[in-house]
Design a protein around this motif. Structure first.
Motif, mmCIF file in Angstrom:
data_model
loop_
_atom_site.group_PDB
_atom_site.id
_atom_site.type_symbol
_atom_site.label_atom_id
_atom_site.label_comp_id
_atom_site.label_asym_id
_atom_site.label_seq_id
_atom_site.Cartn_x
_atom_site.Cartn_y
_atom_site.Cartn_z
ATOM 1 N N ASP A 1 63.278 60.256 101.927
ATOM 2 C CA ASP A 1 62.117 59.998 101.071
ATOM 3 C C ASP A 1 61.873 61.109 100.047
ATOM 4 O O ASP A 1 60.758 61.295 99.586
ATOM 5 C CB ASP A 1 60.864 59.746 101.910
ATOM 6 N N SER A 2 62.954 61.790 99.651
ATOM 7 C CA SER A 2 62.838 62.808 98.597
ATOM 8 C C SER A 2 62.316 62.154 97.332
ATOM 9 O O SER A 2 62.747 61.066 96.955
ATOM 10 C CB SER A 2 64.196 63.442 98.290
ATOM 11 N N LEU A 3 61.399 62.839 96.682
ATOM 12 C CA LEU A 3 60.781 62.281 95.487
ATOM 13 C C LEU A 3 61.607 62.549 94.240
ATOM 14 O O LEU A 3 62.260 63.576 94.116
ATOM 15 C CB LEU A 3 59.382 62.860 95.303
ATOM 16 N N ASP A 4 61.561 61.610 93.326
ATOM 17 C CA ASP A 4 62.157 61.758 92.004
ATOM 18 C C ASP A 4 61.051 62.339 91.127
ATOM 19 O O ASP A 4 60.117 61.629 90.733
ATOM 20 C CB ASP A 4 62.612 60.395 91.484
ATOM 21 N N LEU A 5 61.121 63.630 90.859
ATOM 22 C CA LEU A 5 60.036 64.294 90.135
ATOM 23 C C LEU A 5 59.851 63.746 88.727
ATOM 24 O O LEU A 5 58.743 63.702 88.214
ATOM 25 C CB LEU A 5 60.249 65.803 90.120
ATOM 26 N N GLY A 6 60.929 63.291 88.104
ATOM 27 C CA GLY A 6 60.818 62.670 86.785
ATOM 28 C C GLY A 6 60.024 61.379 86.854
ATOM 29 O O GLY A 6 59.177 61.097 86.005
ATOM 30 N N GLY A 7 60.281 60.581 87.885
ATOM 31 C CA GLY A 7 59.544 59.340 88.084
ATOM 32 C C GLY A 7 58.072 59.597 88.366
ATOM 33 O O GLY A 7 57.195 58.905 87.851
ATOM 34 N N ILE A 8 57.805 60.614 89.177
ATOM 35 C CA ILE A 8 56.411 60.979 89.486
ATOM 36 C C ILE A 8 55.703 61.451 88.213
ATOM 37 O O ILE A 8 54.566 61.066 87.929
ATOM 38 C CB ILE A 8 56.354 62.071 90.568
ATOM 39 N N TYR A 9 56.381 62.276 87.431
ATOM 40 C CA TYR A 9 55.803 62.761 86.170
ATOM 41 C C TYR A 9 55.469 61.587 85.243
ATOM 42 O O TYR A 9 54.381 61.524 84.674
ATOM 43 C CB TYR A 9 56.776 63.726 85.479
ATOM 44 N N ASP A 10 56.430 60.656 85.097
ATOM 45 C CA ASP A 10 56.194 59.496 84.240
ATOM 46 C C ASP A 10 55.001 58.684 84.724
ATOM 47 O O ASP A 10 54.185 58.230 83.926
ATOM 48 C CB ASP A 10 57.428 58.599 84.185
ATOM 49 N N TYR A 11 54.900 58.516 86.038
ATOM 50 C CA TYR A 11 53.796 57.718 86.577
ATOM 51 C C TYR A 11 52.442 58.339 86.227
ATOM 52 O O TYR A 11 51.528 57.648 85.791
ATOM 53 C CB TYR A 11 53.930 57.566 88.093
ATOM 54 N N PHE A 12 52.331 59.639 86.396
ATOM 55 C CA PHE A 12 51.049 60.277 86.109
ATOM 56 C C PHE A 12 50.810 60.480 84.611
ATOM 57 O O PHE A 12 49.667 60.601 84.179
ATOM 58 C CB PHE A 12 50.921 61.600 86.868
ATOM 59 N N SER A 13 51.868 60.497 83.826
ATOM 60 C CA SER A 13 51.712 60.648 82.370
ATOM 61 C C SER A 13 51.496 59.318 81.660
ATOM 62 O O SER A 13 50.722 59.231 80.715
ATOM 63 C CB SER A 13 52.959 61.303 81.771
ATOM 64 N N LEU A 14 52.219 58.292 82.106
ATOM 65 C CA LEU A 14 52.239 57.010 81.403
ATOM 66 C C LEU A 14 51.545 55.875 82.156
ATOM 67 O O LEU A 14 51.378 54.795 81.607
ATOM 68 C CB LEU A 14 53.695 56.586 81.153
ATOM 69 N N ALA A 15 51.214 56.117 83.419
ATOM 70 C CA ALA A 15 50.622 55.106 84.315
ATOM 71 C C ALA A 15 51.646 54.043 84.730
ATOM 72 O O ALA A 15 51.286 52.976 85.203
ATOM 73 C CB ALA A 15 49.384 54.464 83.722
ATOM 74 N N TYR A 16 52.929 54.312 84.521
ATOM 75 C CA TYR A 16 54.020 53.474 85.020
ATOM 76 C C TYR A 16 55.306 54.299 84.972
ATOM 77 O O TYR A 16 55.336 55.375 84.377
ATOM 78 C CB TYR A 16 54.167 52.174 84.213
ATOM 79 N N ILE A 17 56.351 53.792 85.600
ATOM 80 C CA ILE A 17 57.641 54.485 85.595
ATOM 81 C C ILE A 17 58.628 53.615 84.818
ATOM 82 O O ILE A 17 58.984 52.529 85.265
ATOM 83 C CB ILE A 17 58.145 54.739 87.031
ATOM 84 N N PRO A 18 59.059 54.074 83.644
ATOM 85 C CA PRO A 18 59.976 53.265 82.826
ATOM 86 C C PRO A 18 61.399 53.251 83.384
ATOM 87 O O PRO A 18 61.792 54.126 84.149
ATOM 88 C CB PRO A 18 59.925 53.965 81.466
ATOM 89 N N GLY A 19 62.149 52.236 82.985
ATOM 90 C CA GLY A 19 63.560 52.158 83.356
ATOM 91 C C GLY A 19 63.770 51.857 84.823
ATOM 92 O O GLY A 19 62.948 51.211 85.465
ATOM 93 N N GLU A 20 64.871 52.348 85.364
ATOM 94 C CA GLU A 20 65.248 52.072 86.742
ATOM 95 C C GLU A 20 64.691 53.074 87.741
ATOM 96 O O GLU A 20 64.847 52.897 88.943
ATOM 97 C CB GLU A 20 66.773 52.035 86.872
ATOM 98 N N ALA A 21 64.062 54.127 87.277
ATOM 99 C CA ALA A 21 63.553 55.164 88.176
ATOM 100 C C ALA A 21 62.413 54.629 89.043
ATOM 101 O O ALA A 21 61.740 53.659 88.686
ATOM 102 C CB ALA A 21 63.072 56.367 87.373
#
Length: 108
Positions: free
Chosen positions: A71-91
């Motif tokens: 369950d290691s987190l994808d920090l880029g995906g987490i950043y996108d979620y909190f910045s954009l309110a969604y995770i773009p692409g396949e992440a």
């Protein structure tokens, strides 16, 4: 049914009629698995390749039930979620799990 030896039309999400949010097909002849998501991406389709197996689910929490799930987190995906309110692409929030985009097919 189709005649034996007849050419098969390629599997394309745009050719699916009716309500088909997402599904998994196994082609015995080619020994391939196809994950297919509807062209509008109404329902998510997440997948994980692990130890020579393919796992698919419409909810991320399903992967938490797998033995040995990392369950290691994808920090880029987490950043996108909190910045954009969604995770773009396949992440996704998890490093190992990917999301199949709307109207796409994954062949394994």
């Amino acid at each position: 049914g189709p005649e034996e030896g007849a050419a098969r039309a390629p599997l394309e999400p745009s050719r699916i009629e009716g309500r088909a949010d997402l599904f998994v097909l196994y082609d015995r002849a080619a020994q391939k698995v196809h994950l297919v998501r509807d062209c509008y991406g109404i329902r998510p389709l997440f997948y994980l390749r692990k130890d020579g197996r393919l796992y698919a689910a419409s909810e991320l929490k399903a992967f938490l039930e797998l033995d040995g799930f990392d369950d290691s987190l994808d920090l880029g995906g987490i950043y996108d979620y909190f910045s954009l309110a969604y995770i773009p692409g396949e992440a996704t929030p998890y490093r190992q799990v990917r999301e199949l985009q709307g109207g796409r097919r994954l062949e394994v």
